[in-house]
Design an enzyme around this catalytic site. Sequence first.
Site, PDB file in Angstrom:
ATOM      1  N   GLY A  11       0.676  -1.256   0.061  1.00 29.44           N
ATOM      2  CA  GLY A  11      -0.053   0.052  -0.049  1.00 29.44           C
ATOM      3  C   GLY A  11       0.852   1.479  -0.055  1.00 29.44           C
ATOM      4  O   GLY A  11       2.021   1.127   0.539  1.00 29.44           O
ATOM      5  N   ARG A  15      -2.947   7.841   3.284  1.00 30.72           N
ATOM      6  CA  ARG A  15      -3.493   8.634   4.551  1.00 30.72           C
ATOM      7  C   ARG A  15      -2.476   8.741   5.769  1.00 30.72           C
ATOM      8  O   ARG A  15      -2.970   9.640   6.455  1.00 30.72           O
ATOM      9  CB  ARG A  15      -4.929   7.607   5.042  1.00 30.72           C
ATOM     10  CG  ARG A  15      -5.965   7.870   3.885  1.00 30.72           C
ATOM     11  CD  ARG A  15      -7.064   6.921   4.360  1.00 30.72           C
ATOM     12  NE  ARG A  15      -6.610   5.585   4.249  1.00 30.72           N
ATOM     13  CZ  ARG A  15      -7.280   4.421   4.404  1.00 30.72           C
ATOM     14  NH1 ARG A  15      -8.548   4.691   5.332  1.00 30.72           N
ATOM     15  NH2 ARG A  15      -7.173   3.236   4.199  1.00 30.72           N
ATOM     16  N   ASN A 228      -4.153   3.274   9.448  1.00 32.05           N
ATOM     17  CA  ASN A 228      -4.385   3.989   8.312  1.00 32.05           C
ATOM     18  C   ASN A 228      -3.882   5.315   8.231  1.00 32.05           C
ATOM     19  O   ASN A 228      -3.138   5.955   7.501  1.00 32.05           O
ATOM     20  CB  ASN A 228      -5.778   3.849   7.869  1.00 32.05           C
ATOM     21  CG  ASN A 228      -6.176   2.512   7.473  1.00 32.05           C
ATOM     22  OD1 ASN A 228      -5.416   1.520   6.953  1.00 32.05           O
ATOM     23  ND2 ASN A 228      -7.597   2.143   7.746  1.00 32.05           N
ATOM     24  N   LYS A 351      28.543  11.107  33.733  1.00 36.95           N
ATOM     25  CA  LYS A 351      29.038  10.117  32.266  1.00 36.95           C
ATOM     26  C   LYS A 351      30.078   9.355  32.509  1.00 36.95           C
ATOM     27  O   LYS A 351      31.159   9.740  32.966  1.00 36.95           O
ATOM     28  CB  LYS A 351      29.199  11.257  31.232  1.00 36.95           C
ATOM     29  CG  LYS A 351      29.467  10.790  29.929  1.00 36.95           C
ATOM     30  CD  LYS A 351      30.524  11.268  29.128  1.00 36.95           C
ATOM     31  CE  LYS A 351      31.882  10.819  29.367  1.00 36.95           C
ATOM     32  NZ  LYS A 351      32.653  11.272  28.752  1.00 36.95           N
ATOM     33  N   TYR A 387      38.070  17.081  29.801  1.00 35.58           N
ATOM     34  CA  TYR A 387      38.208  17.373  28.454  1.00 35.58           C
ATOM     35  C   TYR A 387      39.138  18.533  28.233  1.00 35.58           C
ATOM     36  O   TYR A 387      38.810  19.666  28.536  1.00 35.58           O
ATOM     37  CB  TYR A 387      36.872  17.356  27.520  1.00 35.58           C
ATOM     38  CG  TYR A 387      36.969  17.514  26.082  1.00 35.58           C
ATOM     39  CD1 TYR A 387      37.526  16.574  25.418  1.00 35.58           C
ATOM     40  CD2 TYR A 387      36.431  18.500  25.439  1.00 35.58           C
ATOM     41  CE1 TYR A 387      37.614  16.694  23.928  1.00 35.58           C
ATOM     42  CE2 TYR A 387      36.246  18.443  24.024  1.00 35.58           C
ATOM     43  CZ  TYR A 387      36.939  17.825  23.439  1.00 35.58           C
ATOM     44  OH  TYR A 387      36.913  17.811  21.791  1.00 35.58           O
ATOM     45  N   SER A 405      33.062  22.430  48.076  1.00 32.88           N
ATOM     46  CA  SER A 405      32.402  23.130  47.209  1.00 32.88           C
ATOM     47  C   SER A 405      33.266  23.862  45.781  1.00 32.88           C
ATOM     48  O   SER A 405      34.434  24.306  46.233  1.00 32.88           O
ATOM     49  CB  SER A 405      31.462  24.223  47.855  1.00 32.88           C
ATOM     50  OG  SER A 405      30.759  23.423  48.795  1.00 32.88           O
TER      51      SER A 405
END
Length: 462
Positions: A11, A15, A228, A351, A387, A405
Amino acid sequence: MALAVVILAAGKSTRFKSAIPKVLHEFGERPMIESSLDLATQLSDMPPVLVVGAETEAPLREWAGDRARFVFQAERLGTGHAVLQARPLLEGTADRVLVLYGDMPLLRLSTLQRLVALQEEDGAAMAMVTIIRDESQGFGRVLRDVEGNVVQVVEEPEATPEQLRIRELNAGLYVYDADFLWQHLPKVTPSAKKGEIYLTDMAELAASAGLKAVPLVLEDPTEAMGINTRVNFASAQAVLRRRINEACMLAGATLVDPATTYIGPDVALGRDTVVLPNTHLRGTTQIGEGCEIGPNTIIVDSVIGDRCRVTASVIESSVMEQDSDIGPFSHLRPGAHVRTGAHIGNFAEMKKSTLGPGSHMGHFSYLGDATIGEHVNIGAGTITCNYDGKQKHPTVVEGHVFIGSDSLLIAPVHIGEHAKTGAGSVVTHDVPARTIVYGVPARPHGIVEEEPPADASTDGED
Ligand code: UD1
Ligand code: MG
């Protein structure tokens, strides 16, 4: 008896209004058509035959690889014409043929198993699934004889007003005796109104040949929901969500508001775990017993131990061991490992890092490529500077360390056990055990003399 499966997917999905084939849209975390392929491979040893059209062939071949065989329907001349395209592949190799659609992802294996068994037991030419529903728009109407066999399926454009009132509808799922199918399908002529070769004409052909077409009425009509439009798509997804949520609740989890709880099909939830509203649990996520998850939480492909609390946070491909907690508003990115009893408060991110047993990271902190030992206190605003613009570097903090802190730990760097950094330290060099450093860059300032109490970090330092 060898059963072959044909999946119709030629098909154009007009639609659905999408640049990619409708059946490749994600439903329950995988392409919609994946469920038809799964059902087929559970029912038959032969790879299913996918009927594809010009728009669907290339993307579907790429998706299926060698899991399916392909036949091409050059022109979309109807469902009967679509099945006929599979004849050269199947005639003589299978004695029964099951026909499915690629856009009916709520269908259950047990339904098809019953359909296959019904055709066999009854020695019928064909067995077909029907549903009984008031909302009948777009469906073929099922006509039966006094014995209950199907004698005709009338498509909506062709139906009389009286036939349109019939509430037994054709779901579009069939098992055929292969000899009957290949002998009679070529005889189907184009329909009067639409000019299509209707597969549904096979019921009438069976009846007029004195053969049986037996119906299987679905108890749960939602199984036959075809997709559909995007409106159907959303309703079908709601049905899937309800099924999954109910299974989780019946297995002992509390979902405070199932309507706003989104759980993937492969997620496992332990007993007495409470899921609060607006929570999304996805992928291979496993959650232990007695946890409190949410509200406003996303957990993907992660493992959460028993008695954990996750509040308004995002967790991806990470592990939280038992009795640990996080949130609100924190983020575990891939490779985070929070050990037993560790605590992460708000606005923290990890991470590829481990936070050791009983360690605390209360506020505004980032750990990247770091290994933190047990009972460490990570003060507010602490950042691992992992990094340098070119490469990522590791940070190691041994047990019982106190990070003041706003400390910046410039990686690669190692901080020995029981060491301390003063507030605002920029730590550019390794710190030996039991050493106090402070300043910019941080320099030794003394020796930690007192033996910290065993649970020093559990009180934290704010
Ligand atoms: C079909 C049935 C109808 C049934 C309904 C259930 C026919 C004639 N009618 O109608 O009785 O109630 O399903 O959903 O079968 N397809 C092709 N090639 C074609 C035409 C269709 O591959 O030439 C595929 C479509 O991609 C789709 C499936 O066949 O996956 C059904 O086609 P669709 O046009 O949706 O049929 P319906 O009009 O819904
Ligand atoms: Mg349809």
